[in-house]
Design an enzyme around this catalytic site. Structure first.
Site, short mmCIF file in Angstrom:
data_model
loop_
_atom_site.label_atom_id
_atom_site.label_comp_id
_atom_site.label_asym_id
_atom_site.label_seq_id
_atom_site.Cartn_x
_atom_site.Cartn_y
_atom_site.Cartn_z
N ASP A 1 0.84 -1.20 0.00
CA ASP A 1 0.00 0.00 0.00
C ASP A 1 0.88 1.25 0.00
OD1 ASP A 1 -1.87 2.04 0.62
OD2 ASP A 1 -3.13 0.64 1.72
N HIS B 1 -0.45 4.51 0.05
CA HIS B 1 -1.15 5.69 0.56
C HIS B 1 -0.51 6.15 1.87
CE1 HIS B 1 -4.11 3.72 -2.08
NE2 HIS B 1 -4.46 4.95 -2.39
N SER C 1 -5.42 -4.13 2.13
CA SER C 1 -4.59 -3.83 3.32
C SER C 1 -5.25 -4.29 4.61
CB SER C 1 -4.31 -2.34 3.39
OG SER C 1 -3.63 -1.94 2.24
CO1 B1M Z 1 -5.69 5.49 -4.09
N1 B1M Z 1 -7.26 4.46 -3.65
N2 B1M Z 1 -5.03 4.07 -5.21
N3 B1M Z 1 -4.27 6.71 -4.51
N4 B1M Z 1 -6.67 6.84 -3.21
C1 B1M Z 1 -8.17 4.99 -2.64
C2 B1M Z 1 -7.81 4.48 -1.26
C3 B1M Z 1 -9.58 4.44 -3.15
C4 B1M Z 1 -10.63 4.27 -2.05
C5 B1M Z 1 -10.08 5.38 -4.25
C6 B1M Z 1 -11.43 4.98 -4.83
O1 B1M Z 1 -11.53 4.01 -5.54
N5 B1M Z 1 -12.46 5.72 -4.53
C7 B1M Z 1 -9.15 3.09 -3.82
C8 B1M Z 1 -9.15 1.85 -2.92
C9 B1M Z 1 -10.24 0.89 -3.26
C10 B1M Z 1 -10.15 -0.42 -2.56
O2 B1M Z 1 -9.19 -0.88 -2.05
N6 B1M Z 1 -11.28 -1.05 -2.56
C11 B1M Z 1 -7.76 3.43 -4.32
C12 B1M Z 1 -7.09 2.72 -5.34
C13 B1M Z 1 -7.88 1.66 -6.04
C14 B1M Z 1 -5.74 2.99 -5.69
C15 B1M Z 1 -4.87 2.22 -6.70
C16 B1M Z 1 -4.99 0.69 -6.66
C17 B1M Z 1 -5.21 2.76 -8.09
C18 B1M Z 1 -4.52 2.06 -9.23
O3 B1M Z 1 -3.32 1.95 -9.28
N7 B1M Z 1 -5.32 1.60 -10.15
C19 B1M Z 1 -3.46 2.69 -6.30
C20 B1M Z 1 -2.91 1.82 -5.16
C21 B1M Z 1 -1.45 1.65 -5.20
C22 B1M Z 1 -1.00 0.87 -3.97
O4 B1M Z 1 -1.20 1.28 -2.85
N8 B1M Z 1 -0.36 -0.25 -4.22
C23 B1M Z 1 -3.76 4.04 -5.74
C24 B1M Z 1 -2.87 5.10 -5.76
C25 B1M Z 1 -3.14 6.36 -5.26
C26 B1M Z 1 -2.24 7.59 -5.45
C27 B1M Z 1 -0.76 7.24 -5.47
C28 B1M Z 1 -2.61 8.25 -6.76
C29 B1M Z 1 -2.72 8.51 -4.28
C30 B1M Z 1 -1.92 8.33 -2.97
C31 B1M Z 1 -0.82 9.33 -2.77
C32 B1M Z 1 -0.23 9.22 -1.39
O5 B1M Z 1 -0.84 8.86 -0.42
N9 B1M Z 1 1.02 9.58 -1.33
C33 B1M Z 1 -4.13 7.97 -4.03
C34 B1M Z 1 -5.13 8.70 -3.34
C35 B1M Z 1 -4.79 10.13 -2.97
C36 B1M Z 1 -6.37 8.13 -2.96
C37 B1M Z 1 -7.60 8.79 -2.31
C38 B1M Z 1 -8.31 9.57 -3.41
C39 B1M Z 1 -7.35 9.71 -1.12
C40 B1M Z 1 -6.56 9.11 0.00
C41 B1M Z 1 -6.14 10.17 1.01
O6 B1M Z 1 -5.01 10.60 1.04
N10 B1M Z 1 -7.10 10.65 1.83
C42 B1M Z 1 -8.41 7.51 -1.81
C43 B1M Z 1 -9.89 7.74 -1.66
C44 B1M Z 1 -10.39 7.52 -0.25
O7 B1M Z 1 -9.66 7.33 0.67
N11 B1M Z 1 -11.67 7.51 -0.13
C45 B1M Z 1 -7.85 6.44 -2.65
C46 B1M Z 1 -6.86 11.65 2.83
C47 B1M Z 1 -6.26 11.01 4.09
C48 B1M Z 1 -5.99 12.06 5.16
O8 B1M Z 1 -7.20 10.07 4.58
O9 B1M Z 1 -5.54 8.16 4.57
O10 B1M Z 1 -8.00 7.79 5.12
P1 B1M Z 1 -6.81 8.65 5.17
O11 B1M Z 1 -6.45 8.94 6.68
C49 B1M Z 1 -7.40 9.34 7.63
C50 B1M Z 1 -7.99 8.19 8.42
O12 B1M Z 1 -8.19 7.03 7.66
C51 B1M Z 1 -7.06 8.00 9.57
O13 B1M Z 1 -6.58 9.32 9.84
C52 B1M Z 1 -6.66 10.14 8.66
C53 B1M Z 1 -7.44 11.41 8.97
O14 B1M Z 1 -7.13 11.98 10.18
N12 B1M Z 1 -5.89 7.14 9.49
C54 B1M Z 1 -5.29 6.67 10.62
C55 B1M Z 1 -5.20 6.68 8.44
N13 B1M Z 1 -4.19 5.91 8.85
C56 B1M Z 1 -4.21 5.88 10.18
C57 B1M Z 1 -3.40 5.23 11.12
C58 B1M Z 1 -3.69 5.38 12.48
C59 B1M Z 1 -4.75 6.19 12.88
C60 B1M Z 1 -5.56 6.82 11.97
O15 B1M Z 1 -2.97 4.79 13.44
C61 B1M Z 1 -1.94 3.92 13.09
#
Ligand code: B1M
Length: 215
Positions: free
Chosen positions: A98, A100, A151
């Site tokens: 992963d 992200h 993940s």
């Molecule tokens: Co990706 N991506 N992405 N992506 N991406 C998601 C996660 C996805 C939901 C988008 C969608 O389809 N709507 C989807 C996953 C679907 C699934 O698994 N069912 C997805 C996909 C499919 C993919 C790829 C597979 C796409 C592809 O290649 N075809 C690929 C994966 C590659 C891989 O990982 N092997 C991919 C790639 C990418 C980018 C590189 C383009 C980019 C990431 C850049 C980066 O992070 N450096 C990206 C992005 C930006 C997203 C979305 C749009 C936004 C994620 C984000 O940063 N959110 C995302 C959509 C979504 O999440 N709904 C998506 C903002 C961030 C602050 O939120 O990380 O959730 P989050 O963190 C929150 C809480 O979750 C929590 O605290 C934070 C807020 O305070 N939290 C924790 C998180 N970790 C924590 C740990 C803790 C405590 C709290 O303690 C340990």
């Protein structure tokens, strides 16, 4: 557009030019954390929706992520620092497979600004590397982040591996990331893991959980 909308738009459009000036202006009437939580993350939410529904292609998602990261880096020095370390140490990583890391890095910032030492291993970390770091750094807790549905399975395997290695009692584990649910962690994962495992919905819950496991 009003400033809030413009900033949100910058995340959605991946538009970096003029970002700092807008952030400076926003800082005049609200704290850095509120800019991140109430404006920028709203933009990321839209990006996720557009990507999920096929209306936005991956390279543009990446651009949005880069603007988000630049904004967080710019705002970080403006955040209130409540404490200077010493409350405990956590090893933090995005799990194997992963990439992200925006959420994980926010957790790092929030914990670091509130008295914890964070050893941030980065992305795609196998459990062996996480455990090795926890050992070397004598961590008090382990935090794993992951956004892909895949993940959540890796996290389960990681906990099973910790059981197998007999180290489950040593580190409380915090799990976070968009694909997780509280029920999955608190019902399913807790049932199989012999140590202490918690679900954090966001970085702030991560902080309050750390405060709890450290007392
Ligand atoms: Co990706 N991506 N992405 N992506 N991406 C998601 C996660 C996805 C939901 C988008 C969608 O389809 N709507 C989807 C996953 C679907 C699934 O698994 N069912 C997805 C996909 C499919 C993919 C790829 C597979 C796409 C592809 O290649 N075809 C690929 C994966 C590659 C891989 O990982 N092997 C991919 C790639 C990418 C980018 C590189 C383009 C980019 C990431 C850049 C980066 O992070 N450096 C990206 C992005 C930006 C997203 C979305 C749009 C936004 C994620 C984000 O940063 N959110 C995302 C959509 C979504 O999440 N709904 C998506 C903002 C961030 C602050 O939120 O990380 O959730 P989050 O963190 C929150 C809480 O979750 C929590 O605290 C934070 C807020 O305070 N939290 C924790 C998180 N970790 C924590 C740990 C803790 C405590 C709290 O303690 C340990």
């Amino acid at each position: 557009l009003p400033l809030d909308e413009r900033l949100k738009r910058r995340i959605i459009d991946g538009e970096r030019n003029g970002l700092e000036a807008d952030l400076d202006a926003a800082l005049e009437d609200r704290p850095a954390l509120s800019i991140i939580n109430d404006i920028l993350l709203e933009g990321m939410k839209v990006v996720g929706e557009l990507f999920g529904s096929g209306q936005m292609q991956l390279p543009f998602v990446l651009q949005s992520a880069e603007v988000m990261k630049a904004a967080v880096a710019y705002l970080e020095p403006h955040m209130e620092k409540a404490d200077d370390g010493g409350k405990g140490r956590i090893v933090l990583a995005t799990v194997k497979g992963d990439v992200h890391d925006i959420g994980k890095n926010l957790v790092d910032i929030i914990l670091s600004n509130n008295g914890y030492e964070v050893v941030n291993l980065g992305i795609k970390q196998p459990i062996s590397a996480i455990l090795e770091a926890a050992e070397t750094h004598r961590a008090d807790a382990i935090g794993m982040s992951g956004l892909l549905v895949k993940s959540t399975v890796i996290m389960k395997e990681n906990l099973e591996e910790m059981n197998t290695r007999g180290v489950a009692e040593r580190w409380p584990v915090l799990l976070g990331g968009a694909a997780l649910t509280r029920a999955y962690v608190e019902d399913d994962l807790r049932a199989l893991y012999t140590g202490d495992v918690h679900y954090a919905r966001d970085a702030f819950e991560g902080l309050s959980l750390m405060d709890r496991v450290m007392t």
